[in-house]
Design a protein around this motif. Structure first.
Motif, short mmCIF file in Angstrom:
data_model
loop_
_atom_site.label_atom_id
_atom_site.label_comp_id
_atom_site.label_asym_id
_atom_site.label_seq_id
_atom_site.Cartn_x
_atom_site.Cartn_y
_atom_site.Cartn_z
N LEU A 250 0.85 -1.20 0.00
CA LEU A 250 0.00 0.00 0.00
C LEU A 250 0.89 1.25 0.00
N LYS A 251 0.30 2.34 -0.49
CA LYS A 251 1.07 3.58 -0.62
C LYS A 251 1.58 4.09 0.75
N ASP A 252 0.78 3.79 1.80
CA ASP A 252 1.20 4.26 3.13
C ASP A 252 2.25 3.36 3.78
N GLY A 253 2.78 2.40 3.02
CA GLY A 253 3.86 1.56 3.54
C GLY A 253 3.40 0.21 4.08
N LYS A 254 2.08 0.06 4.29
CA LYS A 254 1.57 -1.23 4.81
C LYS A 254 1.74 -2.33 3.77
N LYS A 255 1.72 -3.58 4.26
CA LYS A 255 1.91 -4.74 3.37
C LYS A 255 0.87 -5.79 3.76
N ILE A 256 0.22 -6.35 2.77
CA ILE A 256 -0.76 -7.42 3.05
C ILE A 256 -0.30 -8.68 2.32
N ASP A 257 -0.06 -9.73 3.07
CA ASP A 257 0.37 -11.00 2.45
C ASP A 257 -0.84 -11.88 2.17
N ALA A 258 -0.79 -12.57 1.06
CA ALA A 258 -1.88 -13.50 0.70
C ALA A 258 -1.35 -14.55 -0.27
N ASP A 259 -2.17 -15.56 -0.51
CA ASP A 259 -1.77 -16.60 -1.48
C ASP A 259 -1.87 -16.05 -2.90
N LEU A 260 -2.88 -15.23 -3.10
CA LEU A 260 -3.06 -14.64 -4.44
C LEU A 260 -3.87 -13.36 -4.34
N ALA A 261 -3.85 -12.60 -5.44
CA ALA A 261 -4.61 -11.34 -5.47
C ALA A 261 -5.57 -11.34 -6.65
N LEU A 262 -6.71 -10.71 -6.42
CA LEU A 262 -7.65 -10.43 -7.51
C LEU A 262 -7.64 -8.92 -7.71
N VAL A 263 -7.41 -8.47 -8.93
CA VAL A 263 -7.40 -7.04 -9.21
C VAL A 263 -8.70 -6.68 -9.94
N ALA A 264 -9.51 -5.83 -9.32
CA ALA A 264 -10.80 -5.43 -9.91
C ALA A 264 -10.92 -3.92 -9.82
N ILE A 265 -10.21 -3.24 -10.70
CA ILE A 265 -10.13 -1.77 -10.62
C ILE A 265 -10.81 -1.10 -11.81
N GLY A 266 -11.79 -1.78 -12.38
CA GLY A 266 -12.52 -1.21 -13.50
C GLY A 266 -12.31 -2.02 -14.76
N ARG A 267 -12.87 -1.55 -15.87
CA ARG A 267 -12.78 -2.30 -17.12
C ARG A 267 -12.33 -1.39 -18.27
N SER A 268 -11.59 -1.94 -19.22
CA SER A 268 -11.16 -1.19 -20.41
C SER A 268 -12.09 -1.55 -21.55
N LEU A 269 -12.43 -0.56 -22.35
CA LEU A 269 -13.40 -0.78 -23.42
C LEU A 269 -12.72 -1.30 -24.69
N ASN A 270 -13.36 -2.26 -25.33
CA ASN A 270 -12.77 -2.91 -26.51
C ASN A 270 -13.06 -2.12 -27.79
N ILE A 271 -12.29 -1.03 -27.96
CA ILE A 271 -12.51 -0.26 -29.20
C ILE A 271 -11.23 -0.09 -30.02
N ALA A 272 -10.11 -0.60 -29.46
CA ALA A 272 -8.87 -0.52 -30.25
C ALA A 272 -8.88 -1.69 -31.23
N ASP A 273 -8.16 -1.58 -32.28
CA ASP A 273 -7.95 -2.69 -33.26
C ASP A 273 -9.20 -3.12 -34.03
N ILE A 274 -10.29 -2.36 -33.97
CA ILE A 274 -11.45 -2.80 -34.77
C ILE A 274 -11.63 -1.90 -36.00
N GLY A 275 -10.61 -1.11 -36.28
CA GLY A 275 -10.60 -0.32 -37.52
C GLY A 275 -11.58 0.84 -37.53
N LEU A 276 -11.84 1.43 -36.37
CA LEU A 276 -12.81 2.54 -36.32
C LEU A 276 -12.40 3.69 -37.24
N GLU A 277 -11.07 3.88 -37.38
CA GLU A 277 -10.58 4.98 -38.23
C GLU A 277 -10.97 4.75 -39.70
N LYS A 278 -11.04 3.49 -40.10
CA LYS A 278 -11.42 3.17 -41.50
C LYS A 278 -12.90 3.49 -41.73
#
Ligand code: NAI
Length: 468
Positions: A250-278
């Protein structure tokens, strides 16, 4: 490459794309539906359905653990996580098959491959199927993916996205979840129920920062009671791998130990690579702006679902698709989007249901608004079923009595919110609710009771004593 002509081509067969295809096909249009991964999109394959299957299992466990409260002795309760995940995959597979059948029955041509614009009315599909598809109208429904940042890139083993976490084969002892939004809270609730020691870390000052404070506060207390470790106002700066697990820094220096982490900080939209410019389709801050008919800046090209960044729900994508289809079909009575009557459901324990505005939003929009709440513990049915945790609340315009919003926390909130969705979509007042006969004994009576309180004439609740 084979060239094919269609009335409409739809890019993406998720809960936005495939219902749009069905509506158009049922109205005589020749439709091509293009999907790069699995039919049903995130919702069916990597979102709503697999998670709600696991959550339904956890809900049974919750009741079994509380069996003694119902005079039932349940000893030696064990979890067969392998069976749970296998059953989840079977349900997804079964629904995929029935969806494929539905698409075929509607005579929609399904193309399996990645589709890309080559011009405003042409899409090139590369994959299992290869084709050049020319269509008079095109609907973009490409959805979103879990957001990944370099400081904690997904590896599918120690650092998971909401997609890879669904492939876990055995339960960890300790899990750290980054992000206290909808996904973080749903998974925290699920894994805590299954006996995992969960730490949930949220950068802002409360869980579910986009919901009203009363809901956040209620869920916070409920999670704390269930032993979920909460780190609120804590920014995760890094996740380090160590021997046999991870450390969340954590930014304040704390540390949390675990077997694994799940990151759920939002979603990115799928609009790259579909040729929108064309195609000449304009984007803005990573999303596609649309008008009230779901049309982009290019006539005949529509965008629906997450990529419009309106509200990231499967049901919103579906309705946006119906609105786009209504425009393509040139229907006399055009459908429209009512963003003030969108239900939202969070499948935590207890469940949360919302629709319309919360009090803060209503006041911000200039309404003379007030809120009235009714505790579920005051309901006979809640007592009988031992489901007393939670409350129902209505937000009303004090000048007209119109219901502007409603929120509920508690058992079956996901279904109960639909009563108020009908009310808000049809601009009903609280008198309409109190004048409606509600079946007794049911949890739905909480809406009637909250509405009586809003009218100042509480029924099963002490009256407010006026000071003389
Ligand atoms: P979200 O935007 O709802 O929540 C992400 C949270 O992560 C935010 O509260 C943010 O403050 C926090 N965060 C970001 N960076 C952080 C950091 N470095 N350290 C600590 N906290 C940090 O996104 P989420 O939960 O990933 O959900 C994505 C979308 O999917 C939402 O729009 C949601 O509505 C939708 N969804 C809806 C479901 C439902 O309707 N039941 C189920 C699953 C997803």
């Amino acid at each position: 490459m084979e060239e094919k002509e269609y009335d409409v081509a739809i890019l993406g067969a998720g809960p936005g794309g495939y219902p749009t295809a069905i509506k158009l096909a049922q109205n005589g249009k020749k439709v091509a539906l293009i999907e790069a991964k699995d039919i049903g999109g995130t919702c069916l394959n990597r979102g709503c359905i697999p998670t709600k299957t696991l959550i339904a299992n956890a809900e049974v466990l919750h009741h079994v653990k509380a069996a003694h409260e119902y005079g039932i002795v349940a000893k030696d309760v064990k979890i067969d996580f392998g069976y749970m995940t296998k059953q989840k995959d079977e349900i997804v597979h079964k629904l995929q098959k029935s969806l494929e059948g539905l698409v075929r029955a509607n005579r929609i041509d399904l193309f399996c491959g990645f589709g890309k614009f080559t011009s405003p009315n042409t899409l090139k599909v590369i994959g299992k199927d290869n084709a050049l598809i020319r269509a008079n109208s095109i609907v973009i429904a490409t959805g979103s993916e879990p957001k990944e940042i370099p400081a904690f890139a997904f590896d599918g083993k120690y650092i998971h996205s909401s997609t890879s976490i669904l492939q876990l084969e055995r339960l960890p002892k300790k899990m750290a979840i980054v992000g206290g939004g909808v996904i973080g809270c749903e998974f925290a609730s699920l894994y805590a129920e299954l006996g995992v020691e969960v730490s949930l870390i949220e950068a802002l000052d409360r869980l579910l920062p986009l919901e009203c404070e009363t809901l956040s506060n209620f869920l916070t207390k409920s999670f704390q009671k269930r032993g979920i470790h909460l780190q609120i106002g804590a920014l995760v700066s890094q996740i380090q791998k160590n021997e046999g697990g991870i450390s969340v820094l954590l930014k304040d220096g704390k540390k949390i130990d675990a077997d694994l982490a799940l990151v759920a900080i939002g979603r990115s939209l799928n609009i790259a690579d579909i040729g929108l410019e064309k195609a000449g389709v304009v984007t803005d801050k990573g999303m596609i702006p649309v008008d009230e008919c779901m049309q982009t800046n290019v006539a005949g090209i529509y965008a629906i679902g997450d990529i419009t960044a309106k509200a990231m729900y499967a049901h919103v994508a579906t309705h946006q698709g119906f609105v786009a289809a209504s425009h393509i079909l040139n229907e006399e009575e055009r459908l429209h989007m009512d963003y003030d009557a969108i239900p939202g459901v969070i499948f935590t324990h207890p469940e949360i249901g919302t629709v319309g505005m919360n009090l803060e939003q209503a006041l911000k929009r200039g309404y003379s608004a007030k809120r009235a709440s009714y505790p579920l513990s005051a309901l006979g049915k809640a007592q009988a079923a031992k489901e007393t945790e939670g409350f129902a609340q209505v937000v009303i315009d004090t000048e007209t009595g119109q219901i502007l919003g409603a929120q509920i926390v508690g058992a079956d909130a996901s279904s109960l919110i639909s009563c108020m969705t009908y009310a808000i979509a049809n601009e009903l007042t609280i008198e309409c609710i109190t004048d409606t006969i509600h079946a007794h004994p049911t949890l739905a009576e909480s809406w009637m009771e909250a509405s009586f309180i809003a009218r100042g004439i509480p029924l099963h609740f002490p009256p407010v004593v006026k000071k003389s």
